[in-house]
Design an enzyme around this catalytic site. Structure first.
Site, PDB file in Angstrom:
ATOM      1  N   TYR A  10      -2.502  -1.454  10.378  1.00 63.97           N
ATOM      2  CA  TYR A  10      -2.585  -1.685   8.926  1.00 63.97           C
ATOM      3  C   TYR A  10      -1.342  -1.108   8.238  1.00 63.97           C
ATOM      4  O   TYR A  10      -0.664  -1.792   7.473  1.00 63.97           O
ATOM      5  CB  TYR A  10      -3.852  -1.029   8.366  1.00 63.97           C
ATOM      6  N   SER A  33       0.859  -1.189   0.000  1.00 63.59           N
ATOM      7  CA  SER A  33       0.000   0.000   0.000  1.00 63.59           C
ATOM      8  C   SER A  33       0.892   1.235   0.000  1.00 63.59           C
ATOM      9  O   SER A  33       2.023   1.181   0.502  1.00 63.59           O
ATOM     10  CB  SER A  33      -0.847   0.002   1.278  1.00 63.59           C
TER      11      SER A  33
HETATM   12  N1  LIG Z   1      -8.504  -0.153  -1.841  1.00 64.60           N
HETATM   13  C1  LIG Z   1      -7.478   0.549  -1.411  1.00 64.60           C
HETATM   14  O1  LIG Z   1      -7.572   1.781  -1.234  1.00 64.60           O
HETATM   15  C2  LIG Z   1      -6.166  -0.110  -1.141  1.00 64.60           C
HETATM   16  C3  LIG Z   1      -5.031   0.705  -0.996  1.00 64.60           C
HETATM   17  C4  LIG Z   1      -3.813   0.109  -0.727  1.00 64.60           C
HETATM   18  C5  LIG Z   1      -3.725  -1.272  -0.599  1.00 64.60           C
HETATM   19  N2  LIG Z   1      -4.852  -2.034  -0.737  1.00 64.60           N
HETATM   20  C6  LIG Z   1      -4.712  -3.487  -0.550  1.00 64.60           C
HETATM   21  O2  LIG Z   1      -5.313  -4.177  -1.617  1.00 64.60           O
HETATM   22  C7  LIG Z   1      -5.700  -5.477  -1.182  1.00 64.60           C
HETATM   23  C8  LIG Z   1      -7.112  -5.761  -1.644  1.00 64.60           C
HETATM   24  O3  LIG Z   1      -8.011  -4.876  -0.978  1.00 64.60           O
HETATM   25  P1  LIG Z   1      -9.322  -4.268  -1.680  1.00 64.60           P
HETATM   26  O4  LIG Z   1      -9.188  -2.804  -1.645  1.00 64.60           O
HETATM   27  O5  LIG Z   1      -9.577  -4.955  -2.943  1.00 64.60           O
HETATM   28  O6  LIG Z   1     -10.445  -4.602  -0.571  1.00 64.60           O
HETATM   29  P2  LIG Z   1     -11.513  -5.780  -0.497  1.00 64.60           P
HETATM   30  O7  LIG Z   1     -12.461  -5.729  -1.641  1.00 64.60           O
HETATM   31  O8  LIG Z   1     -12.065  -5.709   0.901  1.00 64.60           O
HETATM   32  O9  LIG Z   1     -10.625  -7.078  -0.674  1.00 64.60           O
HETATM   33  C9  LIG Z   1     -10.003  -7.748   0.375  1.00 64.60           C
HETATM   34  C10 LIG Z   1     -10.128  -9.242   0.103  1.00 64.60           C
HETATM   35  O10 LIG Z   1      -9.389  -9.947   1.102  1.00 64.60           O
HETATM   36  C11 LIG Z   1     -10.122 -11.097   1.469  1.00 64.60           C
HETATM   37  N3  LIG Z   1      -9.803 -11.456   2.844  1.00 64.60           N
HETATM   38  C12 LIG Z   1      -9.875 -10.680   3.960  1.00 64.60           C
HETATM   39  N4  LIG Z   1      -9.590 -11.400   5.043  1.00 64.60           N
HETATM   40  C13 LIG Z   1      -9.310 -12.671   4.608  1.00 64.60           C
HETATM   41  C14 LIG Z   1      -8.978 -13.882   5.270  1.00 64.60           C
HETATM   42  N5  LIG Z   1      -8.854 -13.959   6.607  1.00 64.60           N
HETATM   43  N6  LIG Z   1      -8.767 -14.976   4.503  1.00 64.60           N
HETATM   44  C15 LIG Z   1      -8.899 -14.918   3.159  1.00 64.60           C
HETATM   45  N7  LIG Z   1      -9.236 -13.801   2.482  1.00 64.60           N
HETATM   46  C16 LIG Z   1      -9.453 -12.697   3.210  1.00 64.60           C
HETATM   47  C17 LIG Z   1     -11.592 -10.698   1.346  1.00 64.60           C
HETATM   48  O11 LIG Z   1     -12.402 -11.828   1.028  1.00 64.60           O
HETATM   49  P3  LIG Z   1     -13.326 -12.567   2.121  1.00 64.60           P
HETATM   50  O12 LIG Z   1     -13.960 -11.483   2.951  1.00 64.60           O
HETATM   51  O13 LIG Z   1     -14.293 -13.358   1.309  1.00 64.60           O
HETATM   52  O14 LIG Z   1     -12.387 -13.424   2.910  1.00 64.60           O
HETATM   53  C18 LIG Z   1     -11.581  -9.728   0.165  1.00 64.60           C
HETATM   54  O15 LIG Z   1     -11.907 -10.359  -1.048  1.00 64.60           O
HETATM   55  C19 LIG Z   1      -5.533  -5.481   0.346  1.00 64.60           C
HETATM   56  O16 LIG Z   1      -4.316  -6.128   0.686  1.00 64.60           O
HETATM   57  C20 LIG Z   1      -5.443  -4.004   0.676  1.00 64.60           C
HETATM   58  O17 LIG Z   1      -4.724  -3.762   1.862  1.00 64.60           O
HETATM   59  C21 LIG Z   1      -6.056  -1.485  -1.018  1.00 64.60           C
END
Ligand SMILES: NC(=O)c1ccc[n+]([C@@H]2O[C@H](COP(=O)([O-])OP(=O)(O)OC[C@H]3O[C@@H](n4cnc5c(N)ncnc54)[C@H](OP(=O)(O)O)[C@@H]3O)[C@@H](O)[C@H]2O)c1
Length: 256
Positions: free
Chosen positions: A151, A138
């Protein structure tokens, strides 16, 4: 990184960035396995795509990771790419003693999860052609948000771990870091239509064009994240820290 003909495992592939990456890689002619806790979300992300598959995984559970890895390599022995994308982002208050459940879950999911899953698959991957590991960190790895301290710390740790992994696996597995800026997904409630956040499609377009560069950069950095990634190198860490945390404080006050 080879862009087609791979078998790619994407954790957290049932929503947000993981699902968008899964669709784009599938459309390029890769077999894609998506993993997460919610089977319905995985099935919905797959739709009628022929070469996408769902495997349920709770990455907080070390025994489940071992079982999952064994099932993955049995059912999909051609797996040569791992994308460690699953993550959670929880708001925390630090000025009072509290239940540390959120902090601990964040470390288990965001840091121990990728460490354990990579460990479970490293020997399989290193025997495959064109192997790669992609770790999703991130922009907050580089300048932390005070409201999400654990985080931010896990993402800084993933950045560091990825650097070590890259050197340790040099010549066997390509190791890439993907550091998103704020993107419109449901990572936190209401974020998918939060103003000022990068729309998911625009983000993924830029990410895929960076992946397809030859060679793929060691760090996939869309333009928007340079503000955070380069803050320290450009000698503007303090201003950037103040700017993102003031912005977050004002957003909180407007909401209250
Ligand atoms: N969106 C942003 O602004 C942003 C910025 C920087 C970095 N990121 C990073 O990008 C990545 C994806 O995030 P996103 O923004 O796409 O959010 P998201 O839609 O909430 O995706 C997170 C995914 O992680 C899975 N997950 C969470 N806990 C888990 C567990 N215990 N076991 C297996 N799967 C799990 C969730 O699926 P289930 O709930 O079905 O398990 C969900 O599909 C993350 O690492 C996040 O930190 C996002």
């Amino acid at each position: 990184m080879q862009m087609t003909g791979n078998t790619i495992l994407i954790t957290g592939g049932g929503s947000g960035i993981g699902a968008a990456l899964a669709h784009r890689f599938h459309d390029l002619g890769n077999t894609v396995i998506i993993a997460g806790r919610r089977r319905e979300a995985l099935e919905e992300a797959i739709g009628d795509r022929a070469n996408m598959h769902a495997l349920v995984l709770d990455i907080e559970d070390p025994a489940a990771i071992k079982r999952f890895a064994a099932e993955l390599v049995t059912r999909f022995p051609d797996t040569n790419v791992l994308i460690n994308n699953a993550g959670i982002m929880r708001f925390e208050v630090l000025d009072k003693s509290r239940d540390l459940g959120d902090a601990e879950a964040t470390i288990t999911t965001n840091l121990l999860g990728p460490i354990r899953l990579t460990d479970a698959l490293v020997e399989h991957l290193s025997a495959r052609p064109n192997a790669a590991v992609v770790n999703v960190s991130s922009g907050l790895a580089f300048v932390p948000l005070v409201d999400t301290p654990t985080y931010s710390a896990t993402k800084a740790a993933i950045h560091s771990y990825t650097q070590s992994l890259r050197a340790a696996l040099d010549g066997t597995i390509e190791v890439i870091e993907l550091a998103p800026p704020a993107v419109q997904t449901e990572l936190t409630p209401g974020q998918s239509n939060r103003e000022g956040y990068l729309p998911l499609d625009a983000f993924i377009d830029e990410v895929m064009s960076l992946f397809s560069k030859d060679p793929t950069p060691a760090e996939i950095l869309v333009e928007r994240v340079g503000f955070l990634r380069k803050a320290e190198a450009e000698n503007r860490f303090d201003q950037t820290f103040a700017a993102i945390n003031d912005f977050a404080r004002k957003a909180r006050e407007t909401k209250a």
